[in-house]
Design a protein around this motif. Structure first.
Motif, mmCIF file in Angstrom:
data_model
loop_
_atom_site.group_PDB
_atom_site.id
_atom_site.type_symbol
_atom_site.label_atom_id
_atom_site.label_comp_id
_atom_site.label_asym_id
_atom_site.label_seq_id
_atom_site.Cartn_x
_atom_site.Cartn_y
_atom_site.Cartn_z
ATOM 1 N N TRP A 51 -5.346 2.027 -10.149
ATOM 2 C CA TRP A 51 -4.524 2.471 -11.272
ATOM 3 C C TRP A 51 -3.899 3.847 -11.037
ATOM 4 O O TRP A 51 -2.702 4.038 -11.255
ATOM 5 C CB TRP A 51 -5.356 2.486 -12.556
ATOM 6 N N GLU A 52 -4.688 4.800 -10.583
ATOM 7 C CA GLU A 52 -4.149 6.155 -10.395
ATOM 8 C C GLU A 52 -3.018 6.166 -9.381
ATOM 9 O O GLU A 52 -1.996 6.840 -9.571
ATOM 10 C CB GLU A 52 -5.272 7.094 -9.948
ATOM 11 N N ARG A 53 -3.171 5.407 -8.305
ATOM 12 C CA ARG A 53 -2.124 5.371 -7.275
ATOM 13 C C ARG A 53 -0.868 4.700 -7.831
ATOM 14 O O ARG A 53 0.255 5.133 -7.538
ATOM 15 C CB ARG A 53 -2.640 4.616 -6.043
ATOM 16 N N MET A 54 -1.033 3.653 -8.614
ATOM 17 C CA MET A 54 0.132 2.950 -9.151
ATOM 18 C C MET A 54 0.908 3.827 -10.128
ATOM 19 O O MET A 54 2.139 3.902 -10.074
ATOM 20 C CB MET A 54 -0.302 1.651 -9.853
ATOM 21 N N GLN A 55 0.217 4.514 -11.027
ATOM 22 C CA GLN A 55 0.935 5.308 -12.031
ATOM 23 C C GLN A 55 1.579 6.546 -11.419
ATOM 24 O O GLN A 55 2.453 7.162 -12.035
ATOM 25 C CB GLN A 55 0.023 5.680 -13.180
ATOM 26 N N ALA A 56 1.185 6.884 -10.190
ATOM 27 C CA ALA A 56 1.812 8.015 -9.509
ATOM 28 C C ALA A 56 3.194 7.669 -8.956
ATOM 29 O O ALA A 56 3.969 8.568 -8.628
ATOM 30 C CB ALA A 56 0.914 8.498 -8.371
ATOM 31 N N ILE A 57 3.509 6.360 -8.869
ATOM 32 C CA ILE A 57 4.807 5.962 -8.303
ATOM 33 C C ILE A 57 5.747 5.360 -9.341
ATOM 34 O O ILE A 57 6.890 5.040 -9.026
ATOM 35 C CB ILE A 57 4.630 4.987 -7.122
ATOM 36 N N GLY A 58 5.310 5.221 -10.571
ATOM 37 C CA GLY A 58 6.184 4.696 -11.606
ATOM 38 C C GLY A 58 5.406 4.353 -12.861
ATOM 39 O O GLY A 58 4.180 4.305 -12.840
ATOM 40 N N PRO A 59 6.103 4.107 -13.967
ATOM 41 C CA PRO A 59 5.429 3.704 -15.205
ATOM 42 C C PRO A 59 4.828 2.307 -15.057
ATOM 43 O O PRO A 59 5.495 1.381 -14.606
ATOM 44 C CB PRO A 59 6.549 3.727 -16.247
ATOM 45 N N VAL A 60 3.554 2.163 -15.412
ATOM 46 C CA VAL A 60 2.806 0.937 -15.146
ATOM 47 C C VAL A 60 2.407 0.252 -16.447
ATOM 48 O O VAL A 60 1.955 0.898 -17.400
ATOM 49 C CB VAL A 60 1.539 1.230 -14.329
ATOM 50 N N THR A 61 2.566 -1.067 -16.468
ATOM 51 C CA THR A 61 2.054 -1.898 -17.553
ATOM 52 C C THR A 61 1.236 -3.035 -16.934
ATOM 53 O O THR A 61 1.742 -3.776 -16.098
ATOM 54 C CB THR A 61 3.185 -2.507 -18.392
#
Length: 278
Positions: A51-61
């Motif tokens: 999760w942390e890596r994903m939200q660092a590259i864009g808005p995540v849902t």
């Protein structure tokens, strides 16, 4: 790999096509949205380690699709074909014109069906660990695909899933997440949503005919030791889709948890540019 804490935000619910659907969202930020669809028999908490890596590259849902995780279900949606249409409804509800999709396991099939109809809604796709060809399924998955509900009527799904993930995943998963997986499959809920994979007998041959025309850049990440969906399924897609790359990771079925650092890095590199070169 040890991940001792739950780091994902609190979930919320939206209503899509009359169904209560569980989601988690990061704070808004720059970049195209990234939509994560939960694998089966887990839930959106399967993405806790990335999760942390994903939200660092864009808005995540992150989304529990109907019947999976804690989302409500409806029998007419229990197939890859029908779930593909529902994915577009989710995008409409969230007011996302276009997004990157990270859709392992059952999400891979639904996303490919959706992309065959509405390619303009998909910037790229990351799939994998989802059976693509009936001839390439591992024996445990073949048994479910060929089953009926009566075959599992005596099974309490929650405990089965709890023990399956706890013993098979090559990672230490927080107890709270394992309990969410248990609740997501408790009673006959697992058996009911298994209708999704029972529909593979009809929908996988149909999907094969669509693959050459799906032009959305696609990355397939497979676990080298996956007993349910062997890596040959990823090669199957790469050989038939015009813009598809298949990678193999040293993991079993639960790649996102067992090899989370590698999984997150592959996705981050893909979304931040690699997908344009496939």
């Amino acid at each position: 790999m040890t991940h001792p804490a739950i780091i994902m935000p609190s979930p919320s619910f939206i209503e899509v096509d009359g169904l209560r659907i569980r989601i988690m969202q990061s704070s808004a930020g720059p970049g195209l949205p990234i939509v994560l669809t939960a694998p089966w028999p887990e839930s959106i908490y399967a993405f806790n380690s990335v999760w942390e890596r994903m939200q660092a590259i864009g808005p995540v849902t992150a989304v529990d699709l109907p019947g999976f995780g804690q989302s409500e279900t409806r029998s007419d949606l229990m197939s890859p074909d029908a779930m593909g249409d529902f994915l577009i409804e989710v995008l409409d509800h969230l007011r996302m014109e276009r997004a990157h999709f990270v859709a392992p396991d059952i999400g891979t099939l639904a996303t490919l069906y959706a992309a065959s109809r509405k390619p303009e809604r998909f910037e790229s796709i990351v799939g994998g660990s989802g059976g693509i060809s009936l001839n390439l399924l591992g024996d445990p998955l073949k048994r479910i695909v060929g089953s009926t509900r009566d075959d599992f009527a005596a099974l309490e799904g929650g405990e089965q899933v709890y023990q399956l993930v706890k013993t098979m995943a090559r990672a230490t998963i927080p107890e709270g997440i394992l309990e969410d997986y248990r609740t997501s499959s408790q009673g006959q809920r697992w058996n009911e949503v298994a209708d999704f994979v029972r529909a593979y007998q009809r929908d996988l041959p149909r999907l094969e005919t669509l693959l050459p025309a799906i032009t959305v850049p696609t990355l397939v990440i497979s676990g080298k030791h996956d007993p349910f969906v062997p890596p040959a399924n990823g090669s199957f897609l790469a050989e038939r889709m015009p813009h598809c790359r298949a990678d193999i990771v040293d993991a079993g079925h639960f790649v996102w948890e067992e090899a989370s650092d590698i999984y997150a890095s592959l996705i981050a590199d893909w979304i931040t540019g690699e997908y344009r070169d496939v």
